[in-house]
Design an enzyme around this catalytic site. Structure first.
Site: not given
Ligand code: OSB
Ligand code: MG
Length: 382
Positions: A137, A163, A165, A191, A216, A241, A265, A293
């Site tokens: 990530s 992934k 952000k 995400d 995400e 998420d 998570k 995570g």
């Protein structure tokens, strides 16, 4: 299982590089660790995944410290627990919210049960997988060029998924650069950590062009209906998420078609029992899950690895090796990833499968408190 002691410790562990998401940046990770001791002398360490600031959910290190010392810890110390899957209900009756605080105790109870039974946590949970696929990530970078370099590096390191952000102003151009660096076949996801609203639907639909495995959490935590409206306007599957705080929210997502993938998570949903229930309803619905995570230390990571050994964790999780986060982790051996991008599920020893470096933890500790059982009313101490 009867707990005699719950030790809380706050440690500070600097990340090897700052981690920026749409709502804030983590630089020095403040981490709340627990050590549970039962009457047999068995011990288990666990980790509360709350951050220093409420950038991801309402909880923080300080709210979790309060919840555990004032309400949750005393409850767990007051009872005999027959099985770890009963702990979630015990902690939730009469205490609303505080999922991450509850999860730290609940997850520790699973590891303690595993220690007592002499089995690995993965085995106790029923996980069959020998290794779990790993994705990286990447926080928001300064420019698309810098991101492209990071993606390229991740690809050569062997990660099975990248992934990225994103946030308004750092999305499409960044994703195009990431796609170019990864190549057309590579698994790429994004995400947003709730940075958009449904008013951004036309803009978000343009993300279809970069061919993500999923997008995400573009919208807010409570926006299940709005996510379903957005999903109907995008080809890219949505993954939730923040929105999935319980098995019921997950069922709502499935019936509203608010997304097609779920990030689990355990901290966000109150622990391993709820994680497994979410895993099971997704499996029954044909919806793949992966393990998210929270920039965990090697202790929290151990729980994620064990959870991700369950059958429906078919997508790579945010379970990077220790050195992606820390100059030195607090467990031995540190978590590593093989060249194919897998982390091995430890099975050869009871519990979480790694040793906690207690000398190093002591060095890093900035706050400590110990909760102990109250003697029973009749004066007997068992
Ligand atoms: O949404 O998964 C998230 C980090 C901070 C806050 C939210 C998130 C993240 C990550 C970290 O993506 C992933 C990791 O631990 O490697
Ligand atoms: Mg996320």
């Amino acid at each position: 299982m009867r707990l005699t002691e719950i030790e809380l410790r706050e440690i500070r562990l600097p990340l090897v590089e700052p981690f920026r998401i749409s709502s804030g940046t983590v630089i020095d990770r403040r981490i709340l660790l627990l050590r549970l001791t039962d009457e047999s002398g068995a011990q288990a360490w666990s980790e509360c995944v709350a951050f220093d600031q409420p950038i991801y959910s309402p909880e923080t290190v300080d709210t979790a410290w309060l919840a555990i010392t004032a309400w949750l810890g005393p409850r767990l110390l007051a009872v005999d627990v027959a099985r770890p899957d009963l702990v979630a209900a015990l902690l939730s009756t009469g205490v609303v919210g505080h999922a991450m605080a509850k999860a730290a105790l609940e997850m520790g109870s699973w590891a303690l049960a595993a220690e007592i039974d002499g089995v690995s946590l993965a085995t106790l949970l029923g996980g069959q997988r020998e290794r779990v696929g790993t994705g990286v990530s990447l926080g928001i970078q300064k420019s698309p060029e810098v991101l492209a370099e990071r993606v390229e590096r991740a690809r050569t390191e062997g990660y099975r998924r990248v992934k990225v952000k994103i946030a308004p102003g750092a999305d499409l151009e960044f994703l195009r650069a990431a796609r170019a660096a990864l190549g057309p076949g590579g698994d790429l996801t994004a995400d947003a950590n709730s940075a958009y609203t449904l008013d951004d639907a036309d803009h978000l639909a343009r993300i279809d062009e970069v061919d993500l495995e999923y997008l995400e959490q573009p919208l807010g935590q409570d926006d299940l209906l709005r996510h379903s409206q957005l999903q109907r306007r995008m080809k890219t599957p949505l993954c939730l998420d923040e929105s999935i705080t319980s098995v019921e929210r997950c069922e709502d997502m499935l019936s509203m078609e608010s997304g097609r993938v779920v990030n689990i998570k355990p901290g966000r949903v109150g622990g391993l029992r709820e994680s497994r229930r979410i895993h099971d309803v997704c499996e029954a619905a044909g919806v793949p899950v992966w393990c998210g995570g929270m920039l965990e230390s090697g202790i929290g990571r151990a729980y994620n690895v064990a959870l991700a050994s369950l059958s429906n964790f078919t997508l790579p999780g945010d379970i990077s090796p220790s050195n992606r986060y820390w100059a030195r982790d607090i467990v031995t051996p540190e978590w590593t990833m093989d060249k194919d991008g897998f982390v091995t599920v430890p099975r050869s020893r009871p519990g979480i499968g790694v040793n906690v470096d207690e000398v190093y933890v002591e060095e890093l500790t900035v706050r400590r408190e110990v909760l102990r059982e109250n003697p029973r009313q009749d004066g007997r101490r068992r």
